[in-house]
Design a protein around this motif. Structure first.
Motif, PDB file in Angstrom:
ATOM      1  N   ALA A  28      96.117  14.684  13.660  1.00 41.05           N
ATOM      2  CA  ALA A  28      94.873  14.414  14.389  1.00 41.05           C
ATOM      3  C   ALA A  28      93.665  14.890  13.584  1.00 41.05           C
ATOM      4  CB  ALA A  28      94.907  15.094  15.756  1.00 41.05           C
ATOM      5  N   ALA A  29      93.805  16.035  12.920  1.00 42.98           N
ATOM      6  CA  ALA A  29      92.705  16.545  12.101  1.00 42.98           C
ATOM      7  C   ALA A  29      92.365  15.564  10.980  1.00 42.98           C
ATOM      8  CB  ALA A  29      93.073  17.912  11.525  1.00 42.98           C
ATOM      9  N   ARG A  30      93.385  14.933  10.416  1.00 44.95           N
ATOM     10  CA  ARG A  30      93.139  13.939   9.367  1.00 44.95           C
ATOM     11  C   ARG A  30      92.392  12.723   9.921  1.00 44.95           C
ATOM     12  NH1 ARG A  30      98.798  15.076   8.258  1.00 44.95           N
ATOM     13  NH2 ARG A  30      98.955  16.589   6.551  1.00 44.95           N
ATOM     14  N   LEU A  31      92.598  12.449  11.205  1.00 52.12           N
ATOM     15  CA  LEU A  31      91.906  11.331  11.843  1.00 52.12           C
ATOM     16  C   LEU A  31      90.546  11.742  12.398  1.00 52.12           C
ATOM     17  CD1 LEU A  31      94.917   9.743  13.784  1.00 52.12           C
ATOM     18  CD2 LEU A  31      93.834   8.877  11.700  1.00 52.12           C
TER      19      LEU A  31
ATOM     20  N   LEU B 278      98.787  10.020  19.396  1.00 54.03           N
ATOM     21  CA  LEU B 278      97.773   9.643  18.412  1.00 54.03           C
ATOM     22  C   LEU B 278      97.379   8.171  18.549  1.00 54.03           C
ATOM     23  CD1 LEU B 278      99.175  11.466  15.256  1.00 54.03           C
ATOM     24  CD2 LEU B 278      97.508  12.305  16.921  1.00 54.03           C
ATOM     25  N   PRO B 279      96.181   7.821  18.118  1.00 50.55           N
ATOM     26  CA  PRO B 279      95.765   6.410  18.133  1.00 50.55           C
ATOM     27  C   PRO B 279      96.690   5.569  17.256  1.00 50.55           C
ATOM     28  CG  PRO B 279      93.887   7.861  17.726  1.00 50.55           C
ATOM     29  CD  PRO B 279      95.119   8.713  17.619  1.00 50.55           C
ATOM     30  N   LYS B 280      96.840   4.302  17.630  1.00 45.97           N
ATOM     31  CA  LYS B 280      97.685   3.388  16.858  1.00 45.97           C
ATOM     32  C   LYS B 280      96.841   2.235  16.309  1.00 45.97           C
ATOM     33  CE  LYS B 280     101.771   4.390  19.667  1.00 45.97           C
ATOM     34  NZ  LYS B 280     102.809   3.832  20.582  1.00 45.97           N
ATOM     35  N   GLY B 281      97.200   1.814  15.124  1.00 45.80           N
ATOM     36  CA  GLY B 281      96.503   0.675  14.538  1.00 45.80           C
ATOM     37  C   GLY B 281      95.022   0.940  14.359  1.00 45.80           C
ATOM     38  N   ASP B 282      94.209   0.052  14.932  1.00 46.92           N
ATOM     39  CA  ASP B 282      92.746   0.154  14.789  1.00 46.92           C
ATOM     40  C   ASP B 282      92.103   0.963  15.919  1.00 46.92           C
ATOM     41  OD1 ASP B 282      92.830  -1.394  12.488  1.00 46.92           O
ATOM     42  OD2 ASP B 282      92.642  -3.272  13.625  1.00 46.92           O
ATOM     43  N   GLU B 283      92.927   1.591  16.752  1.00 49.26           N
ATOM     44  CA  GLU B 283      92.374   2.382  17.855  1.00 49.26           C
ATOM     45  C   GLU B 283      91.509   3.527  17.318  1.00 49.26           C
ATOM     46  OE1 GLU B 283      94.800   2.938  21.842  1.00 49.26           O
ATOM     47  OE2 GLU B 283      96.039   3.426  20.114  1.00 49.26           O
ATOM     48  N   LYS B 284      90.445   3.809  18.028  1.00 54.52           N
ATOM     49  CA  LYS B 284      89.618   4.964  17.724  1.00 54.52           C
ATOM     50  C   LYS B 284      90.028   6.113  18.652  1.00 54.52           C
ATOM     51  CE  LYS B 284      87.039   2.804  14.729  1.00 54.52           C
ATOM     52  NZ  LYS B 284      87.112   3.129  13.289  1.00 54.52           N
ATOM     53  N   PRO B 285      89.976   7.355  18.165  1.00 50.22           N
ATOM     54  CA  PRO B 285      90.311   8.487  19.027  1.00 50.22           C
ATOM     55  C   PRO B 285      89.422   8.510  20.272  1.00 50.22           C
ATOM     56  CG  PRO B 285      90.190   9.180  16.737  1.00 50.22           C
ATOM     57  CD  PRO B 285      89.665   7.778  16.787  1.00 50.22           C
ATOM     58  N   SER B 286      90.046   8.584  21.423  1.00 53.65           N
ATOM     59  CA  SER B 286      89.317   8.596  22.687  1.00 53.65           C
ATOM     60  C   SER B 286      89.532   9.924  23.409  1.00 53.65           C
ATOM     61  CB  SER B 286      89.810   7.452  23.583  1.00 53.65           C
ATOM     62  OG  SER B 286      91.179   7.681  23.944  1.00 53.65           O
TER      63      SER B 286
END
Length: 333
Positions: free
Chosen positions: A230-233, A293-301
């Motif tokens: 998650a930190a990387r994202l 974690l988000p998948k594909g093109d999802e943005k963290p929500s």
């Protein structure tokens, strides 16, 4: 309200009912009341047979005791309703609480008064020294050490397992620490009641999910990995509502049962109860992890942040439980 809070609330309600004259003055109020998950097909979230135990010496039918307690308990915050079934079983439906608030309570270690989830953050465990310890007394030392840690964490009076007999490791099993490693050997010794001879199955050496010992430590490592990923994202966990993610309810249910299991393990001097519960939590976390974690093109929500916080809380509980057993919880496995 946690299950442990519920148990204590029933004890207080009994005492007050006696003081107010609603129940006979001779009724003996126990120090601890059994509260357990309602069985499939039952009513509510938790149930207690307390009315049957206290009615025996009071000359009052169990249902009469339950009818006195039910309205008192139904008034308490955190309890939505209380129903009586059968001859006097009390069934509790707890009010829905905020998932975020619940996760924060785990993070802060403030649920239930004692260390309801085990040490958090978990200290480095102090396992029993295996080298040079005779096989005849090895298991007794491992079990005694785990019981003392669990009892201390819950603030239960007394220490150790008293006069209970601890079955030793069978001589045929030989040097179990050398054969399986100290952690796996301790897991096997703590997995069955003290009076039973421990078994050392081949899966103790297996590094995959067919091994319960591996799954529990792996689930903790996966929680840590989720934090790193998650930190990387570019986001981190924030307690909140997980947005109906698959597996969230099962993980929450397992975590909410942890205080009750720890309290029972301390009361009965039974670390095997904690072992079984850690497997339940680990399996729920391993199922839930794929939806954090988000998948594909999802943005963290906000939902992703809440799911991560829930997974991190489960990792904290697993590390705390393993520490109570004297077993380490590595961040990488």
């Amino acid at each position: 309200m946690t299950p442990v809070d519920l148990s204590r609330s029933v004890v207080r309600a009994l005492r007050r009912a006696v003081e107010d004259g609603e129940l006979p003055a001779g009724l003996v109020v126990p120090d601890r009341v059994v509260v357990e998950r309602t069985r499939p097909g039952g009513v509510g979230d938790y149930a207690s047979p307390v009315a049957f135990g206290v009615a025996k010496g009071a000359g009052v039918p169990p249902r009469g005791v339950a009818e006195v307690l039910a309205p008192r308990l139904a008034e308490l915050p955190g309890i939505e309703r209380v129903e009586i079934t059968g001859a006097g079983f009390l069934n509790f439906v707890l009010a829905e609480g905020s998932v975020g608030e619940y996760v924060r309570s785990i993070q802060a270690g403030r649920t239930g008064g004692a260390d309801s989830y085990g040490p958090a953050p978990a200290p480095a465990p102090a396992p029993v020294e295996f080298v040079g310890v005779p096989v005849a007394v090895l298991r007794e030392r491992v079990v005694q050490a785990a019981v003392q840690r669990i009892v201390s964490s819950q603030g239960v009076a007394g220490e150790g397992v008293g006069e209970a007999r601890i079955a030793p490791v069978a001589r045929r099993d030989g040097d179990v620490a050398g054969a399986y490693g100290a952690g796996a050997a301790a897991w096997a010794m703590l997995s069955v009641p003290g009076h039973e001879t421990p078994v050392f199955p081949a899966w103790l050496l297996v590094q995959d999910e067919s091994s319960e010992f591996f799954r529990v430590r792996y689930a903790h490592a996966r929680a840590r990995a989720l934090t790193r990923n998650a930190a990387r994202l570019g986001f981190r966990g924030e307690p909140g509502e997980p947005g109906g993610a698959h597996g969230a309810d099962a993980l929450l249910r397992a975590l909410r049962d942890q205080p009750l299991v720890l309290e029972a393990a301390a009361h009965h001097r039974a670390p095997e109860r904690l072992v079984r519960q850690l497997v339940v939590i680990a399996d729920a976390l391993l199922d839930f992890q794929y939806h954090v974690l988000p998948k594909g093109d999802e943005k963290p929500s906000a939902a992703h942040r809440a799911r991560l916080a829930l997974a991190e809380a489960a990792g904290t509980v697993l590390a705390g439980g393993l520490a109570l057993l004297g077993i380490d919880a590595p961040d990488h496995l």
